[in-house]
Structures are given as structure tokens and as C-alpha cells.
Design a protein around this motif. Structure first.
Motif, PDB file in Angstrom:
ATOM      1  N   THR A  65      68.398  11.851 -18.216  1.00  0.00           N
ATOM      2  CA  THR A  65      68.321  12.568 -16.812  1.00  0.00           C
ATOM      3  C   THR A  65      66.645  12.194 -16.363  1.00  0.00           C
ATOM      4  O   THR A  65      66.462  12.248 -15.268  1.00  0.00           O
ATOM      5  CB  THR A  65      68.380  14.088 -16.449  1.00  0.00           C
ATOM      6  OG1 THR A  65      67.865  14.744 -17.291  1.00  0.00           O
ATOM      7  CG2 THR A  65      69.907  14.314 -16.602  1.00  0.00           C
ATOM      8  N   GLY A  69      68.746   7.712 -15.985  1.00  0.00           N
ATOM      9  CA  GLY A  69      69.637   8.634 -15.326  1.00  0.00           C
ATOM     10  C   GLY A  69      71.164   8.589 -16.194  1.00  0.00           C
ATOM     11  O   GLY A  69      71.139   7.786 -17.065  1.00  0.00           O
ATOM     12  N   GLU A  70      71.945   9.301 -15.775  1.00  0.00           N
ATOM     13  CA  GLU A  70      73.238   9.191 -16.436  1.00  0.00           C
ATOM     14  C   GLU A  70      73.969   8.028 -15.865  1.00  0.00           C
ATOM     15  O   GLU A  70      73.988   7.150 -14.927  1.00  0.00           O
ATOM     16  CB  GLU A  70      74.154  10.338 -15.886  1.00  0.00           C
ATOM     17  CG  GLU A  70      73.438  11.711 -16.452  1.00  0.00           C
ATOM     18  CD  GLU A  70      73.675  11.754 -18.075  1.00  0.00           C
ATOM     19  OE1 GLU A  70      74.397  11.180 -18.524  1.00  0.00           O
ATOM     20  OE2 GLU A  70      72.803  12.668 -18.313  1.00  0.00           O
ATOM     21  N   ALA A 127      71.294   3.546 -19.237  1.00  0.00           N
ATOM     22  CA  ALA A 127      71.635   4.845 -18.583  1.00  0.00           C
ATOM     23  C   ALA A 127      72.742   5.477 -19.399  1.00  0.00           C
ATOM     24  O   ALA A 127      73.437   4.815 -19.936  1.00  0.00           O
ATOM     25  CB  ALA A 127      72.650   4.141 -17.268  1.00  0.00           C
TER      26      ALA A 127
END
Length: 142
Positions: A65, A69-70, A127
């Protein structure tokens, strides 16, 4: 003393939790230069160097995160063959660029090629992954 707004030169080694190295300024033989806090780096990296002093070394674990990011399934895109120029020259694993309506390039990876079309992944390759960095602050450029 905060490094926010200052130009920093750092050496770093980035690894995944399993120890796989994905990047290293040491291997390239040149430092990375960026302005701390200017969103030029992932948030977790900026946060890690904000209070470092020249010569200091540290190891940090950055959750996904605070990194890239995811992973998002809505960034996996499908295009019919009729909309893909030179589809016969495209292979799984190829890196391509799409263009946004504003003309900005978006890097994508080909994940599937079929007679019906292609499936492209616009997620950053890191990611959804937690990252580890060994960071050395080499210089604060005044």
C-alpha cells in the motif's frame, strides 16, 4: 532535521520478501537522485529517507500500500483482435504502451494472446508486493 524538499542522492538495493532482488543502484554503479517528499518516489521510500543523515544506512520493509499499491483486476484489459495492430507479432510477456485520451503513455504487459484478441495488464509489475530496501544516504545536494 528533515530532508523534505531537499535533493538527495542515495544508493539502494530492493528485494522482495523471498529475497529476490528487483533493483539495485549499487549494481548500476550510480546513485539515485530525487527530491524528498516531491512524490518522485514511492511513499514508503520517501518516508524512510526523510530523517536520514549523510552516511547513514538502513533497511526498511514497505508494504504494498506504500509502494506500488495493491494489484487491481480492473487494470487487466481485453482488446478484440480487430483493434490490435500487428497482433501476429505480439507475444505473452511483451511490454507495450497504450495511450490515454489525454495522450499519456501507459505501460502494459501482454498476459494472453488468442485469435479473438489480447489481454493486457496495466498493473505495475510490483503491484501487490511488499518491498524491502537497503538504503544508504550518500549526499544531500544543497
Amino acid at each position: 532535521m528533515s530532508n523534505t524538499g531537499k535533493t538527495l542522492r542515495v544508493h539502494y538495493r530492493g528485494t522482495l520478501d523471498d529475497g529476490t532482488q528487483f533493483d539495485s543502484s549499487y549494481d548500476r554503479g550510480e546513485t539515485l537522485e530525487f527530491v524528498c517528499g516531491a512524490h518522485q518516489m514511492i511513499a514508503g521510500f520517501d518516508a524512510a529517507v526523510v530523517d536520514m543523515e549523510v552516511g547513514e544506512k538502513k533497511t526498511v520493509h514497505i508494504p504494498a500500500t506504500e509502494a506500488y499499491g495493491e494489484r487491481r483486476e480492473d487494470l487487466v484489459l481485453e482488446f478484440p483482435a480487430a483493434q490490435v495492430p500487428n497482433i501476429e507479432q505480439i507475444h505473452v510477456g511483451d511490454k507495450l504502451f497504450l495511450t490515454t485520451p489525454a495522450g499519456q503513455p501507459v505501460p502494459v504487459t501482454v498476459v494472453e494472446v488468442a485469435p479473438e484478441g489480447v489481454k493486457l495488464d496495466a498493473n505495475h509489475e510490483l503491484a501487490g508486493k511488499d518491498l524491502n530496501f537497503d538504503i544508504e544516504l550518500v549526499e544531500v545536494v544543497e
